[in-house]
Design an enzyme around this catalytic site. Structure first.
Site, PDB file in Angstrom:
ATOM      1  CD  GLU A 337     -12.435  -9.340   4.081  1.00 52.21           C
ATOM      2  OE1 GLU A 337     -11.668  -9.126   4.930  1.00 52.21           O
ATOM      3  OE2 GLU A 337     -12.278  -8.690   3.046  1.00 52.21           O
ATOM      4  CG  ASP A 361      -9.168  -3.763   5.459  1.00 53.09           C
ATOM      5  OD1 ASP A 361      -9.977  -4.420   5.964  1.00 53.09           O
ATOM      6  OD2 ASP A 361      -9.114  -3.784   3.843  1.00 53.09           O
TER       7      ASP A 361
END
Length: 591
Positions: A337, A361
């Site tokens: 990302e 994450d």
């Protein structure tokens, strides 16, 4: 492309310049300290790429301005990026110090009684502090005899910690961060801050639109023979996991093959954009063959790419790993990302350890009570106080399965030069490749799925930027945890069982953000974090001080904290010292 030469470590033996007996009596001992320091570093450390570290010793001992200048001339011609000054005796403080303000520097003053090495150390550090050029102090805990040529364990620890961090600083300088795409889904870390890279890391940012990746794939700007090799390798090594998509979203064999091919091409093209590829020049594509001199990269992906094309999970997972169709090799640093700040944490970890980094994450805190309510089983062992679920959509380095083994046969992640082909194969065998979930990734793709073995020491890190303050670093040492299979399956299924998982238990101190596991999660500054093998928080702290990035959260024992000596003049609380010193001196490459 011609490889840019690696930074070297310069060793500066300094000496009392008085002739007619004083200097002459110290020459051999002083130069032997320099040689011993160089031997230690070359024996114990390597560059992140695996190359041997070169140490450059001044041609003569340094007694004053003239010899100091001659030493600097030699260092400048040999790409010295870090210096260590050594002495067993009194020397002339400000006349003999390294004055380069951007080069990490340390001084080892021999702890002996015959000559006052400690006195020079103190005088030289005072000069560094007064001139605003911080230096690290190295002084043995115990007195040594003048003829003792050994390096005590505490001195060795500081020399190696300084050298590791200093080389990381020097290795990043002049390189670039390749930003492929822009901001992903509003994630702040993908708002790439050029000033941060330039002022704190000495790096540039190369911004490239994702259409450049599309162009390279569509116009065959890659090594076509390598693509066939990559496909054959994937056919041999990839195990495919369950396709959890609804029937209308499942792909047939031909469509799946096209997704695999494009995923591998993405890995090849991103790599070529980072470091270049001479094969492209052979095809007449000279400009594209050069690459962007990138030591780290990020790929936006979501959603402007992934709504139409295969996601970056396979490409990122393979690039971040220590192996691919070309065999075992140095891992790349590619941030999911385009989270450039997590990419920097990955870069710091890789430079310090030479190992692959696990991008994840920081997804869920599971309290002992919640786990028992959901599974009917209690958390035990390292997990007894709760766990954090580290999981992303499949771009974590496959090394994170921890199927490699250390000298005692325990699971670990090793630098690539220590990894056998059998260990690489074991990591691949522990990984399933699951079709991407259509609701997330309309263009398809494959997510790697593995479970990190338990009981492995890790350090979790993250860089954040705070307006008005600048960058800060978070550090949490802890361990991976192995849960009973039934418990893992139940918890994993509640998020996404097609993604890689690490169950992480931070080491608690009972204070501040490490009061309990919930507090660690609550104080984490962003949605992403990085796992680096080992309890190496102290190395991160030393490196952060060199870059003038304050550490806002850590659970490293105070005795292991090693920062420049001038930090002690910025107050009596060591974390407040760090903030004040970083603010006082400003970014390493400030303009």
């Amino acid at each position: 492309m011609k490889k840019i030469s690696l930074p070297k470590i310069g060793i500066r033996p300094v000496i009392d310049g008085r002739r007619m007996g004083v200097r002459e009596s110290l020459e051999e001992q002083t130069m032997n300290m320099a040689k011993a320091t160089a031997a230690l570093i070359t024996e114990k450390l390597r560059h992140a790429c695996g190359a041997q570290i070169e140490c450059v010793i001044a041609d003569t001992c340094i007694a004053g301005m003239a010899e100091s200048a001659a030493c600097e001339e030699k260092f400048s011609s040999q790409n010295v990026g870090v210096t260590i000054t050594v002495t067993p005796c009194w020397c002339y403080g400000s006349e003999t110090i390294d004055m380069d303000p951007m080069r990490p520097k340390a001084i080892w003053g021999f702890n002996g009684t015959e000559r006052p090495g400690a006195v020079y150390l103190a005088a030289a550090l005072a000069a560094h502090s007064q001139k605003g050029i911080p230096a690290f102090s190295i002084y043995g805990h115990d007195v040594q005899d003048a003829d003792d040529t050994s390096i005590p364990a505490d001195v060795e620890e500081k020399l190696l910690r300084f050298a590791r961090a200093g080389l990381a600083v020097a290795s990043m300088k002049g390189k670039s961060y390749l930003s492929v795409g822009g901001v992903s889904m509003g994630i702040a870390g993908s708002i790439v801050d050029h000033n941060f890279f330039e002022s704190w890391l000495g790096m540039k940012v190369q911004a490239v639109d994702m259409t450049e990746l599309r162009r390279r794939i569509d116009q065959k700007i890659y090594d076509e023979a390598e693509l066939e090799m990559a496909l054959a390798w994937a056919d041999k090594n990839f195990r495919y996991g369950e396709d959890q998509n609804a029937q209308q979203y499942k792909r047939n064999e031909e469509q799946s093959r096209a997704v695999l091919k494009e995923s591998l091409l993405m890995a090849m093209c991103i790599r070529d954009m980072m470091q270049g590829n001479n094969k492209l020049a052979e095809k007449g594509l000279v400009e594209e063959s050069l690459g962007y001199n990138a030591i780290a990269a990020g790929f936006q992906g979501q959603r402007h790419w992934t709504d139409q094309y295969p996601n970056g999970d396979t490409a990122e997972a393979l690039l971040n790993s220590s192996f691919d169709w070309n065999g075992v090799r140095e891992p790349f640093v590619v941030a999911t990302e385009n989270d450039s700040l997590n990419g920097v944490a990955m870069l710091l970890g890789h430079q310090l350890t030479g190992t692959a980094q696990v991008f994840a994450d920081v997804r869920t805190y599971w309290s002992p009570e919640a786990v028992e309510r959901v599974t009917g089983q209690p958390l035990t062992g390292l997990a007894e106080h709760g766990i954090i679920h580290l999981i992303n959509s499949g771009s974590a380095a496959l090394d994170g399965s921890c199927k490699q083994r250390d000298s005692e046969g325990k699971p670990t992640m090793k630098p690539h030069w220590e990894i056998s082909q059998q260990e690489a194969d074991a990591c691949l065998a522990a990984t399933e490749w699951c079709p991407a979930i259509h609701e997330y990734f309309r263009g398809g793709g494959y997510s790697s799925r593995f479970l990190t073995e338990g009981g492995v020491p890790f350090t979790m890190t993250r860089v954040n930027i705070i307006k008005g303050l600048g960058p800060v670093l978070q550090i949490a040492e802890g361990w991976s945890v192995e849960l009973p299979k039934e418990m893992h399956d139940q918890l994993d299924a509640r998020t996404n069982s097609t993604w890689p998982t690490t169950w992480f238990a931070p080491r608690l101190t009972g204070k501040g953000p490490f009061t309990d596991v919930y507090s660690v999660m609550a104080n984490w500054g962003a949605n992403h974090g990085v796992l680096t093998i080992g309890h190496v928080g102290a190395d991160f702290i030393t490196l952060a001080a060199m870059l003038r990035i304050p550490v806002c959260m850590h659970n490293v024992d105070d005795a292991k904290i090693y920062r420049p000596s001038a930090w002690a003049a910025h107050g009596m609380d060591i974390e407040g010292q760090d903030y004040r010193a970083c603010q006082n001196y400003g970014p390493l490459y400030k303009r």
